[in-house]
Write a protein that holds these residues in place. Structure first.
Motif, PDB file in Angstrom:
ATOM      1  N   GLY A 182       0.817  -1.211   0.000  1.00  0.00           N
ATOM      2  CA  GLY A 182       0.000   0.000   0.000  1.00  0.00           C
ATOM      3  C   GLY A 182       0.844   1.251   0.000  1.00  0.00           C
ATOM      4  N   GLN A 183       1.894   1.269   0.800  1.00  0.00           N
ATOM      5  CA  GLN A 183       2.771   2.438   0.842  1.00  0.00           C
ATOM      6  C   GLN A 183       3.489   2.623  -0.481  1.00  0.00           C
ATOM      7  N   ALA A 184       3.916   1.521  -1.099  1.00  0.00           N
ATOM      8  CA  ALA A 184       4.587   1.612  -2.398  1.00  0.00           C
ATOM      9  C   ALA A 184       3.633   2.153  -3.467  1.00  0.00           C
ATOM     10  N   LEU A 185       2.381   1.669  -3.472  1.00  0.00           N
ATOM     11  CA  LEU A 185       1.385   2.172  -4.423  1.00  0.00           C
ATOM     12  C   LEU A 185       1.111   3.649  -4.189  1.00  0.00           C
ATOM     13  N   PHE A 186       0.942   4.000  -2.941  1.00  0.00           N
ATOM     14  CA  PHE A 186       0.627   5.387  -2.613  1.00  0.00           C
ATOM     15  C   PHE A 186       1.776   6.308  -3.020  1.00  0.00           C
ATOM     16  N   SER A 187       3.004   5.853  -2.860  1.00  0.00           N
ATOM     17  CA  SER A 187       4.162   6.639  -3.274  1.00  0.00           C
ATOM     18  C   SER A 187       4.289   6.694  -4.789  1.00  0.00           C
ATOM     19  N   ALA A 188       3.916   5.618  -5.467  1.00  0.00           N
ATOM     20  CA  ALA A 188       4.023   5.547  -6.928  1.00  0.00           C
ATOM     21  C   ALA A 188       3.116   6.565  -7.612  1.00  0.00           C
ATOM     22  N   ARG A 189       2.073   6.988  -6.936  1.00  0.00           N
ATOM     23  CA  ARG A 189       1.171   7.955  -7.553  1.00  0.00           C
ATOM     24  C   ARG A 189       1.890   9.270  -7.817  1.00  0.00           C
ATOM     25  N   PHE A 190       2.827   9.644  -6.968  1.00  0.00           N
ATOM     26  CA  PHE A 190       3.569  10.880  -7.179  1.00  0.00           C
ATOM     27  C   PHE A 190       4.502  10.764  -8.378  1.00  0.00           C
ATOM     28  N   VAL A 191       5.101   9.603  -8.553  1.00  0.00           N
ATOM     29  CA  VAL A 191       5.953   9.367  -9.720  1.00  0.00           C
ATOM     30  C   VAL A 191       5.096   9.421 -10.985  1.00  0.00           C
ATOM     31  N   THR A 192       3.907   8.828 -10.939  1.00  0.00           N
ATOM     32  CA  THR A 192       2.977   8.856 -12.070  1.00  0.00           C
ATOM     33  C   THR A 192       2.642  10.290 -12.451  1.00  0.00           C
ATOM     34  N   GLN A 193       2.320  11.107 -11.471  1.00  0.00           N
ATOM     35  CA  GLN A 193       1.959  12.499 -11.730  1.00  0.00           C
ATOM     36  C   GLN A 193       3.160  13.284 -12.250  1.00  0.00           C
ATOM     37  N   TRP A 194       4.305  13.067 -11.675  1.00  0.00           N
ATOM     38  CA  TRP A 194       5.509  13.779 -12.085  1.00  0.00           C
ATOM     39  C   TRP A 194       5.872  13.462 -13.532  1.00  0.00           C
ATOM     40  N   LEU A 195       5.861  12.173 -13.894  1.00  0.00           N
ATOM     41  CA  LEU A 195       6.220  11.785 -15.259  1.00  0.00           C
ATOM     42  C   LEU A 195       5.227  12.341 -16.277  1.00  0.00           C
ATOM     43  N   ALA A 196       3.940  12.306 -15.949  1.00  0.00           N
ATOM     44  CA  ALA A 196       2.928  12.860 -16.857  1.00  0.00           C
ATOM     45  C   ALA A 196       3.127  14.369 -17.020  1.00  0.00           C
TER      46      ALA A 196
END
Length: 95
Positions: free
Chosen positions: A14-28
Motif C-alpha cells: 500500500g505504501q509503495a502504491l501510494f508513493s508511486a502515484r507521485f511518480v505517475t503524476q511527475w512523469l505525466a
C-alpha cells in the motif's frame, strides 16, 4: 509465513502504491511540460488508499484509519468520486 508478515507485506504494498502515484503524476507532467493529474494517478491513489486502509484497520490505528478513507481524510471518497466524474464526462462526450 505468519499473519503479521502477510499484513506487513500488505502495508508495504500500500505504501509503495501510494508513493508511486507521485511518480505517475511527475512523469505525466514532465511529458506535457505542465502540471497535470493523469487518470492513473487517481487509480493508483485509490489502490494505495484501499490497501493502506486495510492495513491500518488490521492494526487498529485510530489516526491512520481516518486519514486513509472513511473519516476526516475522505481520501478514498475523493479518488472514487473523481473517477466517477471522469467516466460521466467521457459518456457525455461519446453521446
Amino acid at each position: 509465513m505468519t499473519g503479521q508478515t502477510v499484513w506487513l507485506g500488505i502495508g508495504s504494498l500500500g505504501q509503495a502504491l501510494f508513493s508511486a502515484r507521485f511518480v505517475t503524476q511527475w512523469l505525466a507532467s514532465e511529458r506535457m511540460r505542465r502540471s497535470v493529474v493523469p487518470h492513473p494517478f487517481l487509480w493508483v491513489s485509490l489502490a494505495g488508499g484501499v490497501t493502506l486502509f486495510a492495513y491500518a484497520s488490521w492494526r487498529g490505528d485510530p489516526v491512520f484509519v481516518p486519514g486513509q478513507g472513511l473519516g476526516l481524510g475522505l481520501g478514498l471518497f475523493v479518488y472514487r468520486r473523481n473517477l466517477m466524474l471522469i467516466r460521466r464526462h467521457r459518456q457525455m462526450v461519446a453521446a
